[in-house]
Design an enzyme around this catalytic site. Structure first.
Site, PDB file in Angstrom:
ATOM      1  N   GLY B  30      62.232   9.412  15.242  1.00 16.31           N
ATOM      2  CA  GLY B  30      63.121  10.327  14.538  1.00 16.31           C
ATOM      3  C   GLY B  30      64.014  11.124  15.479  1.00 16.31           C
ATOM      4  N   CYS B 170      61.568  25.136  12.965  1.00 14.44           N
ATOM      5  CA  CYS B 170      62.879  25.483  13.526  1.00 14.44           C
ATOM      6  C   CYS B 170      63.372  26.819  12.994  1.00 14.44           C
ATOM      7  CB  CYS B 170      63.883  24.366  13.283  1.00 14.44           C
ATOM      8  SG  CYS B 170      64.040  23.829  11.575  1.00 14.44           S
ATOM      9  N   ASN B 325      68.215  23.430  16.346  1.00 20.96           N
ATOM     10  CA  ASN B 325      66.985  23.136  15.587  1.00 20.96           C
ATOM     11  C   ASN B 325      66.179  22.001  16.214  1.00 20.96           C
ATOM     12  OD1 ASN B 325      69.422  21.763  14.492  1.00 20.96           O
ATOM     13  ND2 ASN B 325      67.913  20.591  13.330  1.00 20.96           N
TER      14      ASN B 325
END
EC number: 1.2.1.38
Lengths: 359, 359, 359, 359
Positions: B30, B170, B325
């Site tokens: 990811g 985040c 983030n």
């Protein structure tokens, strides 16, 4: 099915439309000017007869607004070339400071029609606000008292005979509409506002904060707690609310989106809040209410609406607002005001008319 | 000038670098996985020895992360192919729910090294939080007490022997760092937060809210006052502050930017606020302070920093926070935690090292 | 697992690293300057000792490049403050025209080290090109012959003793690398190029074409068939190909992406084309080949690579190229050239080094 | 000035407007459906009487198109709920494959009015094209011969009695309009096309290529030299030109922008090219010509125009085209065709009408 090839252009119905109202746009080469032109080209009761621009005088409108090429044959003219006596209304899309001087010239030259000024120059009754918030002395303080502040959902219907109207600022429109229903129930409370605007709000002149590599993917606050739309909003909602306002630049071209946070008194529920907004705007064609959610920016952009939504949890209320800064924040609100001052349907030229026949 | 063509690859100095630490990334296909790989490929003390992915097992890393092509020859492997006894640390970049099951498997298989889990699965001490905020029962509640919550600026240095660490969320990272210095001076107050995040925070799986035509030029609030990072922040700042949190999707890919509004007690000045933040973070290498202004998002993106700024006017305080983030909100914070747990310099692999010789 | 808390900063191995090379960046306040600084701060063999800027002299680097705050304590200096004798190399990131004058000053002041000029001022051997393509007479025509044109994949290794190097333009890099392998097999053919660039290619100065509302969602061609990088490319590929080049502005910040169309002679297959590119770039660490597909822009951005891909169908070849205009199109290519001139590994500071120990 | 408060809604003039034409949109919940609704709501001669959607049946139109909230009270219905005998025309905005089945159902149910199908299903006369280019057998090959291909600038006026019309594809519209004037003068030549489209062209369903983090700042070619619009264009321009077409995804929501490269025969000048385009489109209200320049995308977006421009240098011609994929590439072209089939002014509902009275 029979093909209706005999159909012709619709002719105006007798009487009413034989003399469409004649409108001019002054300083019409900017983004707001472009939207005003677009809206007036399809307005059912108005004809756009002239658009002025010093920079583009003599050139077709599409030189400044290429999108309009093929949609109108008008050319920009100098302001001096206007025949003022033939105009029913003028819309002034000048920068701050220029608006007041343009109004002065129009009145000195004997102009008798409506004036809608989209600059900030006549939004305050108190001339002292200008040096404080805009950094210059007002060039025509004697005119301030003659202007009406044109936030229709709060101030319309305007007094008969109103000729001079100051169109609200873009942030101020969203913020004032979000706060107006709260001013009494939440009297004396602090409302904390964070609101983001697109780059078209900065006008057509390039600057560092609209330079693409600086704006793309960026978020930047500016004039934190000191933005010039703050006193404008405060003038609307009165002394009842303490407003803390953080204006923010976002990485898009059109639209304003913001949140208002406020602590609720005990016992207030979502239903109460919904009633406040329903009572204020239930009949307003350009305010759309979204209870129990905050509005999305995208749905307001390219529309004449201000969207308002709210969420309550425990003792906390969040109100969201979204509008197109160039439309409900400027051009479509000016047309809405024009319609109101002219006695036309408020939505003329802004919303679809129900079809004349629809069995 | 003499051309130094005789220069060779730097050799590790004796002793220290002869055994770089061996690190694996689990579920590394990811966005966060991609950043972890990138950071570890240039880490001065660590070697990335394996990256797992069920989907990409057997394929080179660049199939999932084409940017990395030409930068590494590693291929994805199945988790079962890992030789756990050879690993000094594993970083788990799984989705929520998967993190806990991965940790269980590792421990059941006798893994003895460090584990840094980037999922939400071990961020709470109280297993009851999972059904309430995430909608599922925790698969391994017995492990919750063994994990340390890894917000280094608040909790480091970690206890000697700490092996299991939950990397913060985040939004939670930005919000907790912004609020931590306020928890005592502003005890019992409500802090009103509006914070926007980019689309990479949603992961790699396409969905309606990340569909380009829906996201482009749009701003959309979600989970208003009910976001799952809220209890995480509350766990950090304790019961002292009442947090009202509006999370928002913004039209960009990377970065979180938010504002915190709070009413100040009488007599508090900008200087006081600056002292609170200086006291909390004066020595923290990854928190940058911007007194009297709010930080810009752009400057934090692609960096391992969380930027904090503040403005005071009358009795109102606005604090702004900005971070990437995927970095301080995930991958670089995991490396920072890795460094801390391994006894390495906190900034290793994240910030430039002062040159060895600089006369 | 044993926590290796005894680990220290790596010390340079004896001899080799005891004197890192000393580098200065001149005119370092722009976007390319920012990337050069970032790359040199982590370069294993070089120390960034000075960055000049007239505008920012005396201020920390992060005033111009806020991202760098917390990563370096350097401040900008005036060019006059440099101690030229202590510098091994200077990189000049000036605008066109300024580059030549800066080089003149350096040489007049007795500077003996390497110069890599990133402006367009020394890319042509023929001084007549400047008035024709850039609109001004070259200020130092006598120096043109002393500069090497620094497209490493074509011209490296450079002659021993090379001290002066002109770094290629961003479009020129992509285009020349895409065309170089075609120059003989497709001799005398017309290659039709459409290539789009992001807004950072225009530099830091705001202008109409980088004004966010004009650039967002827009695509705009400029200098159609007359761009100044055209002769630069022609100089590389020689008279063999006829190049028709349409440069285009795209709505993003970083990266160049383009297509080359050309009709193939009968009998040429994908395999032939692949062989041409493999032969040219099989060993080049910064050219990645994507046979049977065109490269995606995103994978090249924030990397030092130029990606090349191709598709053949019937008698038609399309070649695609993608690169980061600030990196392979400017800063990372300058570092690559610096490494080559200094006798360092070509990839030093640009690609991860294989870990020293990886059993 | 006299305020015209007595003005009422305009009434339709006698006879002509007493029966507006009744139109339905089938499969109207997608992006093209939204544009069709918007255009028909303000069409001077047509009434939108129904919009179908299986997903949204029973819900107001604004559930699928929130922008339309406050602009219409219509709700989506099931197709079965339509009273076909009362409809003058239906517009089908279905996906490929669904269009043909919808047409079949309409005809089987005895529908007698106009059908404009916006899917690809009836654009080819030759049923063999469907398995080759779309991967499925055509469900109603017997109907192919009854449909007219609706590129108005090439094929209008349509034969009297035409009832069935296939609306062209978005890329095909731009490409066919760009190439049509070249087919004879540049007979037998290869035209090399690179054209970029926004994400709304992919429809409302999220997928990997429209996932915001993958699309933002990215450029990606697809179906290189094999796009399904290619045979559509070839069908228009005939065998005269060899078309090499590279379709590309760009990081924006609306609009197609492309370039065509072609080598000119000796002696052809800009003036010749201009004459070709003037001859083809001089009277076409929806084609705007920009000699000696390529059009900008931004000016075509949100308009019903296709913009065409060209530049000649030496023996090379570049033609640029720009259009809104949802408008001239779909919805506004469908309305243009509707107007033509109904015998209405071609521009009705699409361009401002000259004001009825404008002294």
């Amino acid at each position: 099915m029979e093909v209706v090839s005999q159909l012709l252009q619709p002719e105006p119905s007798e009487g009413l439309m034989s003399t469409p109202l004649r409108i001019a746009i002054l300083h019409g080469a900017g983004y707001v000017g472009g939207e005003l032109i677009r809206l007036l080209l399809t307005h059912p009761y108005c004809t756009l007869t002239a658009v002025t621009s010093r920079t583009f005088a003599g050139q077709p409108l599409w030189r400044a607004h290429p999108t309009l090429r093929g949609q109108t044959d008008l050319t920009f003219v100098e302001e001096a070339a206007l025949t003022l006596s033939e105009l029913d209304a003028v819309l002034i899309a000048a920068e701050h400071g220029q608006g007041a001087r343009t109004v002065q010239r129009l009145l000195e030259n004997g102009y008798q029609g409506l004036i809608i000024d989209l600059s900030a120059d006549f939004r305050f009754r108190d001339a002292a606000r200008y040096p404080e918030w805009f950094g210059f002395d007002h060039p025509a303080p004697e005119l301030l008292g003659r202007f009406v502040y044109g936030l229709p959902e709060v101030y319309a219907p305007y007094a008969p005979g109103t000729r001079l109207l100051a169109n609200p600022g873009c942030f101020a429109t969203g913020l004032a509409l979000a706060l107006w229903p709260l001013r009494h129930p939440l009297r004396e409370r602090t409302v904390a506002v964070t609101a983001l605007t697109g780059a078209s709000g900065s006008g057509t002149r390039p600057k560092a904060t609209t330079h693409f590599p600086e704006r793309d993917g960026n978020v930047r606050a500016y004039k934190v707690l000191t933005h010039q739309h703050l006193p404008e909003v405060q003038q609307v909602v009165g002394p009842y609310l303490h407003i803390a306002f953080v204006p923010v630049s976002g990485p898009w071209t059109r639209g304003i989106w913001g949140t208002v946070h406020v602590t609720l008194p005990a016992g207030i529920t979502t239903r109460d809040v919904s009633e406040w907004y329903e009572a204020a705007y239930g009949e307003a064609p350009f305010v759309r209410l979204w209870p129990d959610q905050l509005p999305e920016l995208r749905y307001a952009v390219h529309t004449p609406f201000c969207d308002l939504g709210w969420v309550v949890r425990h003792h906390h209320l969040v109100v969201g607002f979204a509008l197109d800064n160039l439309l409900k924040g400027a051009a479509s609100q000016a047309i809405q005001n024009l319609n109101l001052l002219l006695g036309l349907p408020q939505t003329a030229g802004l919303l679809p008319t129900p079809a004349a026949v629809d069995a």
